[in-house]
Design a protein around this motif. Sequence first.
Motif, PDB file in Angstrom:
ATOM      1  N   MET A   1     -30.721  11.230   9.769  1.00 29.16           N
ATOM      2  CA  MET A   1     -30.384  12.324  10.671  1.00 29.16           C
ATOM      3  C   MET A   1     -30.128  13.592   9.855  1.00 29.16           C
ATOM      4  SD  MET A   1     -27.305  12.494  13.532  1.00 29.16           S
ATOM      5  CE  MET A   1     -27.939  11.086  14.449  1.00 29.16           C
ATOM      6  N   SER A   2     -30.757  14.714  10.244  1.00 28.09           N
ATOM      7  CA  SER A   2     -30.586  15.956   9.523  1.00 28.09           C
ATOM      8  C   SER A   2     -29.165  16.472   9.692  1.00 28.09           C
ATOM      9  CB  SER A   2     -31.576  17.012  10.021  1.00 28.09           C
ATOM     10  OG  SER A   2     -31.222  17.440  11.327  1.00 28.09           O
ATOM     11  N   SER A   3     -28.798  17.417   8.805  1.00 25.73           N
ATOM     12  CA  SER A   3     -27.449  17.972   8.851  1.00 25.73           C
ATOM     13  C   SER A   3     -27.169  18.622  10.200  1.00 25.73           C
ATOM     14  CB  SER A   3     -27.271  18.996   7.730  1.00 25.73           C
ATOM     15  OG  SER A   3     -26.016  19.627   7.811  1.00 25.73           O
ATOM     16  N   ASP A   4     -28.109  19.434  10.721  1.00 27.25           N
ATOM     17  CA  ASP A   4     -27.888  20.101  12.000  1.00 27.25           C
ATOM     18  C   ASP A   4     -27.841  19.106  13.149  1.00 27.25           C
ATOM     19  OD1 ASP A   4     -27.668  22.541  10.827  1.00 27.25           O
ATOM     20  OD2 ASP A   4     -29.621  23.307  11.454  1.00 27.25           O
ATOM     21  N   ASN A   5     -28.671  18.077  13.112  1.00 23.10           N
ATOM     22  CA  ASN A   5     -28.620  17.057  14.159  1.00 23.10           C
ATOM     23  C   ASN A   5     -27.289  16.318  14.130  1.00 23.10           C
ATOM     24  OD1 ASN A   5     -31.178  17.627  15.102  1.00 23.10           O
ATOM     25  ND2 ASN A   5     -32.184  16.025  13.904  1.00 23.10           N
ATOM     26  N   LEU A   6     -26.750  16.143  12.942  1.00 20.53           N
ATOM     27  CA  LEU A   6     -25.476  15.444  12.811  1.00 20.53           C
ATOM     28  C   LEU A   6     -24.342  16.284  13.414  1.00 20.53           C
ATOM     29  CD1 LEU A   6     -24.523  12.768  11.621  1.00 20.53           C
ATOM     30  CD2 LEU A   6     -24.053  13.963   9.478  1.00 20.53           C
ATOM     31  N   THR A   7     -24.295  17.552  13.087  1.00 18.55           N
ATOM     32  CA  THR A   7     -23.206  18.381  13.591  1.00 18.55           C
ATOM     33  C   THR A   7     -23.338  18.661  15.086  1.00 18.55           C
ATOM     34  OG1 THR A   7     -24.383  20.410  12.942  1.00 18.55           O
ATOM     35  CG2 THR A   7     -22.774  19.501  11.375  1.00 18.55           C
ATOM     36  N   SER A   8     -24.542  18.594  15.625  1.00 17.39           N
ATOM     37  CA  SER A   8     -24.717  18.827  17.056  1.00 17.39           C
ATOM     38  C   SER A   8     -24.471  17.583  17.896  1.00 17.39           C
ATOM     39  CB  SER A   8     -26.120  19.375  17.351  1.00 17.39           C
ATOM     40  OG  SER A   8     -27.109  18.412  17.030  1.00 17.39           O
ATOM     41  N   ALA A   9     -24.358  16.426  17.257  1.00 18.77           N
ATOM     42  CA  ALA A   9     -24.063  15.197  17.998  1.00 18.77           C
ATOM     43  C   ALA A   9     -22.649  15.266  18.568  1.00 18.77           C
ATOM     44  CB  ALA A   9     -24.206  13.988  17.089  1.00 18.77           C
ATOM     45  N   LEU A  28     -20.873  13.281   7.228  1.00 20.24           N
ATOM     46  CA  LEU A  28     -20.525  14.124   8.363  1.00 20.24           C
ATOM     47  C   LEU A  28     -19.722  15.338   7.914  1.00 20.24           C
ATOM     48  CD1 LEU A  28     -20.268  14.826  11.343  1.00 20.24           C
ATOM     49  CD2 LEU A  28     -18.393  13.156  11.505  1.00 20.24           C
ATOM     50  N   LEU A  29     -18.729  15.111   7.068  1.00 18.43           N
ATOM     51  CA  LEU A  29     -17.914  16.227   6.583  1.00 18.43           C
ATOM     52  C   LEU A  29     -18.777  17.227   5.819  1.00 18.43           C
ATOM     53  CD1 LEU A  29     -15.191  17.611   6.062  1.00 18.43           C
ATOM     54  CD2 LEU A  29     -14.980  16.176   4.017  1.00 18.43           C
ATOM     55  N   SER A  31     -21.858  17.901   6.197  1.00 13.67           N
ATOM     56  CA  SER A  31     -22.688  18.653   7.144  1.00 13.67           C
ATOM     57  C   SER A  31     -21.864  19.728   7.847  1.00 13.67           C
ATOM     58  CB  SER A  31     -23.300  17.702   8.174  1.00 13.67           C
ATOM     59  OG  SER A  31     -24.190  16.795   7.563  1.00 13.67           O
ATOM     60  N   CYS A  32     -20.616  19.395   8.202  1.00 16.06           N
ATOM     61  CA  CYS A  32     -19.747  20.387   8.847  1.00 16.06           C
ATOM     62  C   CYS A  32     -19.435  21.540   7.898  1.00 16.06           C
ATOM     63  CB  CYS A  32     -18.449  19.731   9.327  1.00 16.06           C
ATOM     64  SG  CYS A  32     -18.641  18.645  10.757  1.00 16.06           S
ATOM     65  N   ILE A  33     -19.123  21.224   6.645  1.00 14.54           N
ATOM     66  CA  ILE A  33     -18.813  22.275   5.672  1.00 14.54           C
ATOM     67  C   ILE A  33     -20.027  23.173   5.460  1.00 14.54           C
ATOM     68  CG2 ILE A  33     -18.285  22.712   3.237  1.00 14.54           C
ATOM     69  CD1 ILE A  33     -16.481  20.224   3.325  1.00 14.54           C
ATOM     70  N   GLU A  34     -21.205  22.565   5.344  1.00 10.33           N
ATOM     71  CA  GLU A  34     -22.417  23.361   5.146  1.00 10.33           C
ATOM     72  C   GLU A  34     -22.638  24.305   6.320  1.00 10.33           C
ATOM     73  OE1 GLU A  34     -26.329  24.761   5.713  1.00 10.33           O
ATOM     74  OE2 GLU A  34     -25.509  23.141   6.970  1.00 10.33           O
ATOM     75  N   ARG A  35     -22.391  23.818   7.530  1.00  9.95           N
ATOM     76  CA  ARG A  35     -22.617  24.659   8.705  1.00  9.95           C
ATOM     77  C   ARG A  35     -21.564  25.769   8.795  1.00  9.95           C
ATOM     78  NH1 ARG A  35     -26.238  24.002  12.880  1.00  9.95           N
ATOM     79  NH2 ARG A  35     -25.697  25.003  14.858  1.00  9.95           N
ATOM     80  N   ILE A  36     -20.325  25.460   8.473  1.00 11.17           N
ATOM     81  CA  ILE A  36     -19.291  26.495   8.448  1.00 11.17           C
ATOM     82  C   ILE A  36     -19.668  27.603   7.471  1.00 11.17           C
ATOM     83  CG2 ILE A  36     -16.900  26.990   7.792  1.00 11.17           C
ATOM     84  CD1 ILE A  36     -16.199  24.154   8.818  1.00 11.17           C
ATOM     85  N   GLU A  37     -20.071  27.210   6.269  1.00 13.40           N
ATOM     86  CA  GLU A  37     -20.379  28.207   5.256  1.00 13.40           C
ATOM     87  C   GLU A  37     -21.610  29.029   5.626  1.00 13.40           C
ATOM     88  OE1 GLU A  37     -20.542  25.893   1.645  1.00 13.40           O
ATOM     89  OE2 GLU A  37     -18.404  26.270   1.271  1.00 13.40           O
ATOM     90  N   ARG A  38     -22.515  28.442   6.407  1.00 10.03           N
ATOM     91  CA  ARG A  38     -23.733  29.147   6.798  1.00 10.03           C
ATOM     92  C   ARG A  38     -23.513  30.086   7.975  1.00 10.03           C
ATOM     93  NH1 ARG A  38     -28.058  26.707   9.986  1.00 10.03           N
ATOM     94  NH2 ARG A  38     -27.128  24.696   9.460  1.00 10.03           N
ATOM     95  N   LEU A  39     -22.723  29.657   8.978  1.00 14.97           N
ATOM     96  CA  LEU A  39     -22.612  30.424  10.213  1.00 14.97           C
ATOM     97  C   LEU A  39     -21.318  31.227  10.335  1.00 14.97           C
ATOM     98  CD1 LEU A  39     -24.045  27.859  12.815  1.00 14.97           C
ATOM     99  CD2 LEU A  39     -25.231  29.734  11.659  1.00 14.97           C
TER     100      LEU A  39
END
Length: 507
Positions: A1-9, A28-29, A31-39
């Motif tokens: 499962m991709s990072s974005d698919n994981l955080t959107s679950a 999971l963590l 993926s969340c950290i990566e998304r926080i830092e990106r958005l």
Amino acid sequence: MSSDNLTSASASELMRLMGLGEVSPIELLASCIERIERLNPAVNAVTATCYERARAEAREAEHRLRRGDNVGPLHGLPIGIKDLQETQGLLTTYGSPRFRDHVPSADHPLVASLRRAGAIVVGKTNVPEMGAGANTRNPVWGATGNPFNPMLNAGGSSGGSAVALALDMLPLCTGSDTGGSLRIPAALCGIVGFRPSPNLVPHATRPLGWSSISLLGPMARNVDDLCLLLRAMIGYDSRDPLSTSNDSAPFGTFDPPQLRSLRVGYTEDFGVCAVDNDIRKVFRERMAAIAPLFGECRPLDFDLGEADQCFDVVRAESFVAAFHDDYRRNPELLAPSVKANYELGASMSLADRAWAHAEQTRIFRSFQRTLADVDVVLAPVTPVTPFSWQQAYAERIDGIPLATYYRWLALTYVVTLANNPALSMPCGLDHAGMPFGMQVIGQFRGDAQLLQAARAIEQAFESLQATRRPKPDLARLSEPTPELKSIVTSPPGSDDGHSATSASVPV
């Protein structure tokens, strides 16, 4: 499962996958950290972080799962904590320069209970200064932008939590609600926020223990996830005189009722609230689309008397209780809005307060009579579409000036006065292309029945294009929004970004 698919679950699905060993808490963590830092640079929703501690906790969570240990209901699930709730070892500022370097030595009781349930605290979410107002901006961290347009208001005071959820940065977040602080940001950002009955989630640090005006509650992206977090929040606490419940069983997995069995009432304005004509039109369109789904759906006439004046007094009283000592020591240290609210309360007489509590009792009884023959009530959450975050509050509705900076919260604070459980859920887009929130109100202490009905309504909303939950356009968030930090004077903490006492966003 991709990072974005994981955080959107969904949080519920993530718990299932972690239980099966198909997803790791570590993965999971990350993926969340990566998304926080990106958005997060585009919206400024997450403030202080504790990534290294969270990574250590995720590794321990993974070991426990591999050993087959008995684990809590939120085991391994990342969570964001509203910055009005203390976190041990992690900067807690309340959005106030007075607490720019405040690192608590203990968790808020709610945070402690969530940790015991296995949740992994990743960071704090932004708030207005000392939680005053429904526009999430403060002199410490700056403003939080709406995920659908970062230059617009995200609501408050749980605005950072709502934005973090809407952008899938975190699967669950905490909130609190006085006049609508859970429901308003949920509505403006397209997620779900729930103000429970006063006895359900203990509030052990509330200055006025016998007052139900300020409550704690969950925020999530859907009703099932909301219930998952709510179950971990429920519990008896002897420090809260309103706390009576420790039974979370009614909020477990349940089959929602058939829509045709629901008796639904609705109102545009509770008879006393100013509502923009465009929002009235959107609400009428939504009701026309969904009314045929229910067994019964009819307008209700409310008699809420002097609800505005009653809320003025009850709210001001809470400011006096919370800030009395601070005001006596040095009133100039208080935020202007906090100082003004304190002085308003201090100027009131015992007769004013007795009248307000008697009027609230009358409003409560009238509200319950009106709801006697329906299961839930539907109403708008906010009277206007999101406005610029640079505008502190809605000054006018349909050209008519409002008496106070919080009068635009009337659609939610009249329900606060009645003490009925209420949630905000996404209901498509409004006339301006921004999220439209539907307030769903249940019977007094009928939280489980309300959430069951809300789950059925949510499923119906998802089946219709006009009422489906909207999703932010990430292309609009590809660049940082430096204007959101323009009211910050200097950054709190160090510039590490990953220590237990520093900011995750340079400001």
